[in-house]
Design a protein around this motif. Sequence first.
Motif, PDB file in Angstrom:
ATOM      1  N   ILE A  39       0.871  -1.175   0.000  1.00 21.04           N
ATOM      2  CA  ILE A  39       0.000   0.000   0.000  1.00 21.04           C
ATOM      3  C   ILE A  39       0.907   1.224   0.000  1.00 21.04           C
ATOM      4  O   ILE A  39       1.813   1.323   0.843  1.00 21.04           O
ATOM      5  N   ILE A  40       0.690   2.123  -0.957  1.00 19.16           N
ATOM      6  CA  ILE A  40       1.458   3.364  -0.988  1.00 19.16           C
ATOM      7  C   ILE A  40       0.526   4.485  -0.567  1.00 19.16           C
ATOM      8  O   ILE A  40      -0.527   4.696  -1.172  1.00 19.16           O
ATOM      9  N   LEU A  41       0.915   5.173   0.481  1.00 21.23           N
ATOM     10  CA  LEU A  41       0.073   6.219   1.055  1.00 21.23           C
ATOM     11  C   LEU A  41       0.654   7.580   0.661  1.00 21.23           C
ATOM     12  O   LEU A  41       1.785   7.889   1.023  1.00 21.23           O
ATOM     13  N   THR A  42      -0.148   8.375  -0.087  1.00 15.56           N
ATOM     14  CA  THR A  42       0.383   9.678  -0.493  1.00 15.56           C
ATOM     15  C   THR A  42       0.395  10.656   0.673  1.00 15.56           C
ATOM     16  O   THR A  42       1.317  11.463   0.788  1.00 15.56           O
ATOM     17  N   HIS A  43      -0.649  10.607   1.519  1.00 13.85           N
ATOM     18  CA  HIS A  43      -0.713  11.516   2.670  1.00 13.85           C
ATOM     19  C   HIS A  43      -1.822  11.092   3.617  1.00 13.85           C
ATOM     20  O   HIS A  43      -2.548  10.127   3.337  1.00 13.85           O
ATOM     21  N   LEU A  44      -1.958  11.784   4.721  1.00  5.06           N
ATOM     22  CA  LEU A  44      -2.817  11.312   5.807  1.00  5.06           C
ATOM     23  C   LEU A  44      -4.207  11.922   5.838  1.00  5.06           C
ATOM     24  O   LEU A  44      -4.973  11.648   6.774  1.00  5.06           O
ATOM     25  N   HIS A  45      -4.595  12.743   4.865  1.00  2.48           N
ATOM     26  CA  HIS A  45      -5.995  13.182   4.844  1.00  2.48           C
ATOM     27  C   HIS A  45      -6.904  11.957   4.769  1.00  2.48           C
ATOM     28  O   HIS A  45      -6.608  10.978   4.084  1.00  2.48           O
ATOM     29  N   VAL A  81       9.697   2.598  -8.485  1.00  8.22           N
ATOM     30  CA  VAL A  81       8.781   3.627  -7.973  1.00  8.22           C
ATOM     31  C   VAL A  81       9.584   4.785  -7.412  1.00  8.22           C
ATOM     32  O   VAL A  81      10.519   4.585  -6.626  1.00  8.22           O
ATOM     33  N   ARG A  82       9.229   5.984  -7.867  1.00  6.06           N
ATOM     34  CA  ARG A  82       9.843   7.208  -7.340  1.00  6.06           C
ATOM     35  C   ARG A  82       8.763   8.098  -6.748  1.00  6.06           C
ATOM     36  O   ARG A  82       7.595   7.983  -7.106  1.00  6.06           O
ATOM     37  N   CYS A  83       9.172   9.006  -5.857  1.00  5.27           N
ATOM     38  CA  CYS A  83       8.200   9.933  -5.272  1.00  5.27           C
ATOM     39  C   CYS A  83       8.768  11.350  -5.263  1.00  5.27           C
ATOM     40  O   CYS A  83       9.985  11.552  -5.396  1.00  5.27           O
ATOM     41  N   ARG A  84       7.854  12.322  -5.164  1.00  8.68           N
ATOM     42  CA  ARG A  84       8.249  13.736  -5.094  1.00  8.68           C
ATOM     43  C   ARG A  84       7.283  14.452  -4.164  1.00  8.68           C
ATOM     44  O   ARG A  84       6.069  14.249  -4.258  1.00  8.68           O
ATOM     45  N   ARG A  85       7.799  15.269  -3.289  1.00 11.28           N
ATOM     46  CA  ARG A  85       6.924  16.012  -2.380  1.00 11.28           C
ATOM     47  C   ARG A  85       6.112  17.050  -3.158  1.00 11.28           C
ATOM     48  O   ARG A  85       6.638  17.711  -4.057  1.00 11.28           O
ATOM     49  N   THR A  86       4.823  17.186  -2.802  1.00 10.04           N
ATOM     50  CA  THR A  86       3.948  18.129  -3.486  1.00 10.04           C
ATOM     51  C   THR A  86       3.682  19.344  -2.599  1.00 10.04           C
ATOM     52  O   THR A  86       4.092  19.384  -1.439  1.00 10.04           O
ATOM     53  N   ARG A  87       2.955  20.321  -3.178  1.00  5.74           N
ATOM     54  CA  ARG A  87       2.500  21.481  -2.402  1.00  5.74           C
ATOM     55  C   ARG A  87       1.070  21.223  -1.959  1.00  5.74           C
ATOM     56  O   ARG A  87       0.129  21.354  -2.738  1.00  5.74           O
ATOM     57  N   HIS A  88       0.921  20.818  -0.701  1.00  4.21           N
ATOM     58  CA  HIS A  88      -0.396  20.529  -0.148  1.00  4.21           C
ATOM     59  C   HIS A  88      -0.370  21.003   1.298  1.00  4.21           C
ATOM     60  O   HIS A  88       0.665  21.453   1.786  1.00  4.21           O
ATOM     61  N   SER A  89      -1.495  20.894   2.011  1.00  2.00           N
ATOM     62  CA  SER A  89      -1.544  21.441   3.365  1.00  2.00           C
ATOM     63  C   SER A  89      -0.796  20.602   4.381  1.00  2.00           C
ATOM     64  O   SER A  89      -0.458  21.087   5.466  1.00  2.00           O
ATOM     65  N   ILE A  90      -0.551  19.345   4.075  1.00  2.00           N
ATOM     66  CA  ILE A  90       0.251  18.456   4.931  1.00  2.00           C
ATOM     67  C   ILE A  90       1.218  17.696   4.022  1.00  2.00           C
ATOM     68  O   ILE A  90       1.035  17.678   2.808  1.00  2.00           O
ATOM     69  N   PRO A  91       2.252  17.044   4.599  1.00  2.18           N
ATOM     70  CA  PRO A  91       3.204  16.333   3.736  1.00  2.18           C
ATOM     71  C   PRO A  91       2.512  15.323   2.830  1.00  2.18           C
ATOM     72  O   PRO A  91       1.739  14.484   3.280  1.00  2.18           O
ATOM     73  N   THR A  92       2.810  15.418   1.540  1.00  2.00           N
ATOM     74  CA  THR A  92       2.134  14.619   0.507  1.00  2.00           C
ATOM     75  C   THR A  92       3.140  14.285  -0.590  1.00  2.00           C
ATOM     76  O   THR A  92       4.018  15.089  -0.888  1.00  2.00           O
ATOM     77  N   ALA A  93       2.972  13.122  -1.190  1.00  2.00           N
ATOM     78  CA  ALA A  93       3.875  12.697  -2.263  1.00  2.00           C
ATOM     79  C   ALA A  93       3.114  12.491  -3.560  1.00  2.00           C
ATOM     80  O   ALA A  93       1.991  11.994  -3.569  1.00  2.00           O
ATOM     81  N   GLY A  94       3.752  12.869  -4.679  1.00  2.00           N
ATOM     82  CA  GLY A  94       3.354  12.405  -6.005  1.00  2.00           C
ATOM     83  C   GLY A  94       4.207  11.195  -6.342  1.00  2.00           C
ATOM     84  O   GLY A  94       5.260  10.978  -5.730  1.00  2.00           O
ATOM     85  N   LEU A  95       3.768  10.397  -7.328  1.00  2.00           N
ATOM     86  CA  LEU A  95       4.418   9.110  -7.569  1.00  2.00           C
ATOM     87  C   LEU A  95       4.631   8.849  -9.057  1.00  2.00           C
ATOM     88  O   LEU A  95       3.821   9.266  -9.890  1.00  2.00           O
TER      89      LEU A  95
END
Length: 260
Positions: free
Chosen positions: A75-81, A159-173
Amino acid sequence: MTWHGIGFHATMYTMKLIVTGIGDAFSALHYGSSGIIDAGSGLVAIDCPGAVLAMYRAAASCSGVELGFNQLHDIILTHLHGDHSNGLETIGFARRYCEEEGTRPRLHALPEVLDRVWEKLAPAMDGASQGGTLSTLEDYFEPRPLDPEGVVRIAGMDVRCRRTRHSIPTAGLLFCGAGGTLGWSGDTEFERAHIEWLAEADCIVHECGGHSMHTKWEELDGLPAQIKSRIRLIHRPDDDVDHGGVMKPLIEGEVIDIGG
Ligand SMILES: [Zn+2]
Protein backbone atom coordinates in the motif's frame (compact mmCIF):
# COMPACT_ATOMS: atom_id res chain seq x y z
CA MET A 1 5.96 -8.58 -28.94
CA THR A 2 6.81 -10.36 -32.17
CA TRP A 3 10.03 -12.24 -32.85
CA HIS A 4 10.50 -11.97 -36.60
CA GLY A 5 12.14 -14.79 -38.45
CA ILE A 6 11.17 -17.64 -36.16
CA GLY A 7 7.42 -17.22 -36.40
CA PHE A 8 6.98 -16.89 -32.63
CA HIS A 9 4.38 -14.55 -31.20
CA ALA A 10 3.95 -13.71 -27.56
CA THR A 11 1.83 -11.15 -25.80
CA MET A 12 3.84 -8.82 -23.59
CA TYR A 13 2.24 -8.04 -20.26
CA THR A 14 1.57 -4.37 -19.57
CA MET A 15 0.85 -2.92 -16.16
CA LYS A 16 -2.74 -1.94 -15.51
CA LEU A 17 -4.35 0.69 -13.31
CA ILE A 18 -7.72 -0.22 -11.85
CA VAL A 19 -9.43 3.01 -10.79
CA THR A 20 -11.07 2.37 -7.41
CA GLY A 21 -12.14 5.89 -6.35
CA ILE A 22 -12.34 9.32 -7.98
CA GLY A 23 -14.02 11.54 -5.37
CA ASP A 24 -12.71 14.45 -3.36
CA ALA A 25 -12.83 14.76 0.43
CA PHE A 26 -16.49 15.87 0.43
CA SER A 27 -17.91 13.52 -2.16
CA ALA A 28 -21.35 12.02 -1.56
CA LEU A 29 -21.20 10.18 -4.88
CA HIS A 30 -17.80 8.52 -5.06
CA TYR A 31 -15.11 6.71 -3.11
CA GLY A 32 -11.94 8.61 -2.20
CA SER A 33 -9.38 9.06 -4.97
CA SER A 34 -7.36 5.86 -5.19
CA GLY A 35 -6.31 3.01 -7.45
CA ILE A 36 -4.76 -0.42 -7.61
CA ILE A 37 -1.91 -1.26 -9.95
CA ASP A 38 -1.82 -4.79 -11.30
CA ALA A 39 1.89 -4.91 -12.05
CA GLY A 40 1.93 -8.54 -13.15
CA SER A 41 3.60 -9.69 -9.94
CA GLY A 42 1.23 -8.40 -7.29
CA LEU A 43 -1.40 -5.76 -6.58
CA VAL A 44 -0.25 -2.37 -5.29
CA ALA A 45 -2.75 0.02 -3.72
CA ILE A 46 -2.40 3.76 -4.17
CA ASP A 47 -4.02 5.26 -1.07
CA CYS A 48 -6.62 3.65 1.14
CA PRO A 49 -9.86 5.66 1.62
CA GLY A 50 -12.74 4.75 3.94
CA ALA A 51 -15.25 2.02 3.00
CA VAL A 52 -12.26 0.36 1.36
CA LEU A 53 -13.70 -3.16 1.17
CA ALA A 54 -16.95 -1.99 -0.44
CA MET A 55 -14.85 0.13 -2.80
CA TYR A 56 -12.73 -2.87 -3.88
CA ARG A 57 -15.85 -5.00 -4.32
CA ALA A 58 -17.44 -2.34 -6.55
CA ALA A 59 -14.26 -1.86 -8.61
CA ALA A 60 -13.82 -5.63 -8.99
CA SER A 61 -17.41 -5.96 -10.17
CA CYS A 62 -16.95 -3.19 -12.79
CA SER A 63 -13.48 -4.17 -13.96
CA GLY A 64 -13.63 -7.95 -13.78
CA VAL A 65 -10.32 -7.90 -11.88
CA GLU A 66 -10.30 -9.76 -8.57
CA LEU A 67 -9.40 -7.29 -5.80
CA GLY A 68 -9.38 -9.13 -2.48
CA PHE A 69 -7.82 -7.35 0.51
CA ASN A 70 -5.71 -10.44 1.09
CA GLN A 71 -4.07 -9.98 -2.33
CA LEU A 72 -2.61 -6.59 -1.39
CA HIS A 73 1.05 -6.86 -0.46
CA ASP A 74 1.89 -3.18 -0.89
CA ILE A 75 0.00 0.00 0.00
CA ILE A 76 1.46 3.36 -0.99
CA LEU A 77 0.07 6.22 1.06
CA THR A 78 0.38 9.68 -0.49
CA HIS A 79 -0.71 11.52 2.67
CA LEU A 80 -2.82 11.31 5.81
CA HIS A 81 -5.99 13.18 4.84
CA GLY A 82 -8.92 10.88 5.64
CA ASP A 83 -10.17 10.57 2.07
CA HIS A 84 -6.84 8.88 1.31
CA SER A 85 -6.10 7.00 4.52
CA ASN A 86 -9.30 6.15 6.47
CA GLY A 87 -9.30 2.56 5.19
CA LEU A 88 -6.01 1.64 6.86
CA GLU A 89 -7.75 0.57 10.07
CA THR A 90 -10.02 -1.81 8.13
CA ILE A 91 -7.18 -3.31 6.08
CA GLY A 92 -4.92 -3.61 9.14
CA PHE A 93 -7.55 -5.41 11.22
CA ALA A 94 -8.71 -7.56 8.29
CA ARG A 95 -5.20 -8.74 7.50
CA ARG A 96 -4.35 -9.44 11.13
CA TYR A 97 -7.55 -11.18 12.19
CA CYS A 98 -9.45 -12.34 9.09
CA GLU A 99 -6.62 -14.25 7.44
CA GLU A 100 -5.18 -17.53 8.61
CA GLU A 101 -1.58 -16.43 8.20
CA GLY A 102 -2.19 -12.83 9.35
CA THR A 103 0.36 -11.39 6.91
CA ARG A 104 1.24 -7.70 7.07
CA PRO A 105 1.06 -5.51 3.96
CA ARG A 106 4.04 -3.25 3.33
CA LEU A 107 3.07 0.39 3.94
CA HIS A 108 5.13 2.81 1.82
CA ALA A 109 5.04 6.56 2.52
CA LEU A 110 7.24 9.59 3.01
CA PRO A 111 9.16 9.34 6.33
CA GLU A 112 7.24 12.28 7.82
CA VAL A 113 3.94 10.55 6.93
CA LEU A 114 5.02 7.20 8.41
CA ASP A 115 6.18 9.01 11.55
CA ARG A 116 2.62 10.18 12.24
CA VAL A 117 0.40 7.42 10.83
CA TRP A 118 0.26 5.67 14.20
CA GLU A 119 -1.02 8.88 15.85
CA LYS A 120 -4.06 8.45 13.64
CA LEU A 121 -4.47 4.69 14.04
CA ALA A 122 -3.35 4.02 17.63
CA PRO A 123 -6.54 5.10 19.46
CA ALA A 124 -8.43 2.42 17.51
CA MET A 125 -5.71 -0.17 17.02
CA ASP A 126 -3.27 -0.23 19.95
CA GLY A 127 -5.44 -2.59 22.01
CA ALA A 128 -3.45 -5.12 24.06
CA SER A 129 -2.84 -8.44 22.40
CA GLN A 130 -2.12 -11.69 24.25
CA GLY A 131 0.42 -11.03 26.97
CA GLY A 132 -0.93 -7.55 27.72
CA THR A 133 1.45 -5.48 25.58
CA LEU A 134 0.00 -2.74 23.43
CA SER A 135 -0.08 -3.31 19.70
CA THR A 136 2.10 -1.18 17.46
CA LEU A 137 2.01 -0.10 13.82
CA GLU A 138 4.42 -2.95 13.06
CA ASP A 139 1.86 -5.51 14.28
CA TYR A 140 -0.34 -4.54 11.34
CA PHE A 141 1.91 -3.16 8.63
CA GLU A 142 5.52 -3.33 7.52
CA PRO A 143 6.53 0.37 7.32
CA ARG A 144 8.71 1.22 4.32
CA PRO A 145 9.87 4.88 4.09
CA LEU A 146 9.94 6.36 0.57
CA ASP A 147 13.07 8.34 -0.26
CA PRO A 148 12.45 11.21 -2.73
CA GLU A 149 16.10 10.94 -3.75
CA GLY A 150 15.90 7.26 -4.57
CA VAL A 151 14.08 4.52 -6.45
CA VAL A 152 12.35 1.65 -4.71
CA ARG A 153 11.38 -1.65 -6.29
CA ILE A 154 7.73 -2.56 -5.61
CA ALA A 155 6.04 -5.54 -7.30
CA GLY A 156 8.55 -5.43 -10.13
CA MET A 157 8.12 -1.68 -10.74
CA ASP A 158 10.63 1.11 -10.17
CA VAL A 159 8.78 3.63 -7.97
CA ARG A 160 9.84 7.21 -7.34
CA CYS A 161 8.20 9.93 -5.27
CA ARG A 162 8.25 13.74 -5.09
CA ARG A 163 6.92 16.01 -2.38
CA THR A 164 3.95 18.13 -3.49
CA ARG A 165 2.50 21.48 -2.40
CA HIS A 166 -0.40 20.53 -0.15
CA SER A 167 -1.54 21.44 3.37
CA ILE A 168 0.25 18.46 4.93
CA PRO A 169 3.20 16.33 3.74
CA THR A 170 2.13 14.62 0.51
CA ALA A 171 3.87 12.70 -2.26
CA GLY A 172 3.35 12.41 -6.00
CA LEU A 173 4.42 9.11 -7.57
CA LEU A 174 5.96 7.64 -10.72
CA PHE A 175 5.60 3.91 -11.41
CA CYS A 176 7.81 2.48 -14.15
CA GLY A 177 6.80 -1.08 -14.95
CA ALA A 178 6.11 -3.55 -17.73
CA GLY A 179 4.97 -1.64 -20.79
CA GLY A 180 5.19 1.93 -19.54
CA THR A 181 5.11 4.53 -16.79
CA LEU A 182 2.21 5.81 -14.71
CA GLY A 183 2.33 9.23 -13.04
CA TRP A 184 0.16 10.05 -10.01
CA SER A 185 0.10 13.69 -8.94
CA GLY A 186 -1.14 13.15 -5.39
CA ASP A 187 -3.08 16.00 -3.82
CA THR A 188 -1.30 19.18 -4.85
CA GLU A 189 -1.54 22.77 -5.84
CA PHE A 190 -0.70 23.33 -9.48
CA GLU A 191 3.07 23.33 -9.76
CA ARG A 192 4.88 23.42 -13.09
CA ALA A 193 7.93 21.60 -11.67
CA HIS A 194 5.67 18.78 -10.53
CA ILE A 195 4.14 18.52 -14.00
CA GLU A 196 7.63 18.42 -15.53
CA TRP A 197 8.57 15.62 -13.13
CA LEU A 198 5.44 13.66 -14.10
CA ALA A 199 5.80 14.38 -17.83
CA GLU A 200 7.81 11.24 -18.65
CA ALA A 201 4.74 9.12 -17.85
CA ASP A 202 2.59 7.51 -20.55
CA CYS A 203 -0.47 8.27 -18.42
CA ILE A 204 -0.65 11.04 -15.82
CA VAL A 205 -3.41 10.87 -13.21
CA HIS A 206 -3.71 14.45 -11.96
CA GLU A 207 -5.92 15.79 -9.22
CA CYS A 208 -8.36 18.55 -10.12
CA GLY A 209 -9.83 19.50 -6.75
CA GLY A 210 -10.38 23.14 -7.63
CA HIS A 211 -10.23 24.40 -4.03
CA SER A 212 -7.23 26.01 -2.33
CA MET A 213 -4.30 23.62 -1.88
CA HIS A 214 -5.59 21.80 -4.97
CA THR A 215 -5.26 22.17 -8.75
CA LYS A 216 -7.75 24.05 -10.91
CA TRP A 217 -8.88 22.71 -14.30
CA GLU A 218 -7.92 26.01 -15.97
CA GLU A 219 -4.34 25.63 -14.72
CA LEU A 220 -4.01 22.17 -16.30
CA ASP A 221 -5.75 23.34 -19.46
CA GLY A 222 -2.93 25.84 -20.02
CA LEU A 223 -0.38 23.04 -20.43
CA PRO A 224 1.01 21.99 -23.84
CA ALA A 225 -1.28 19.69 -25.85
CA GLN A 226 1.25 16.84 -25.81
CA ILE A 227 1.06 16.71 -22.01
CA LYS A 228 -2.70 17.30 -21.74
CA SER A 229 -3.35 14.35 -24.06
CA ARG A 230 -1.82 12.05 -21.42
CA ILE A 231 -3.63 13.55 -18.40
CA ARG A 232 -6.65 11.89 -16.77
CA LEU A 233 -8.47 13.79 -14.03
CA ILE A 234 -9.25 12.60 -10.49
CA HIS A 235 -10.35 14.17 -7.17
CA ARG A 236 -12.95 16.42 -8.82
CA PRO A 237 -15.76 17.92 -6.72
CA ASP A 238 -19.19 16.30 -7.19
CA ASP A 239 -20.58 19.54 -8.63
CA ASP A 240 -17.71 20.16 -11.06
CA VAL A 241 -18.91 21.01 -14.56
CA ASP A 242 -17.97 19.02 -17.65
CA HIS A 243 -15.15 21.13 -19.07
CA GLY A 244 -14.78 19.10 -22.26
CA GLY A 245 -11.35 19.02 -23.92
CA VAL A 246 -8.84 16.21 -24.08
CA MET A 247 -8.32 15.71 -20.33
CA LYS A 248 -10.99 13.13 -19.51
CA PRO A 249 -12.14 12.41 -15.96
CA LEU A 250 -11.42 8.91 -14.68
CA ILE A 251 -14.33 6.56 -14.00
CA GLU A 252 -14.56 4.24 -10.99
CA GLY A 253 -13.96 0.64 -12.08
CA GLU A 254 -12.12 1.71 -15.25
CA VAL A 255 -9.03 -0.31 -16.23
CA ILE A 256 -6.20 1.57 -17.95
CA ASP A 257 -3.45 -0.29 -19.76
CA ILE A 258 -0.37 1.78 -19.10
CA GLY A 259 1.54 2.23 -22.31
CA GLY A 260 -0.82 -0.20 -24.01
ZN1 LIG B 1 -5.41 16.00 0.68
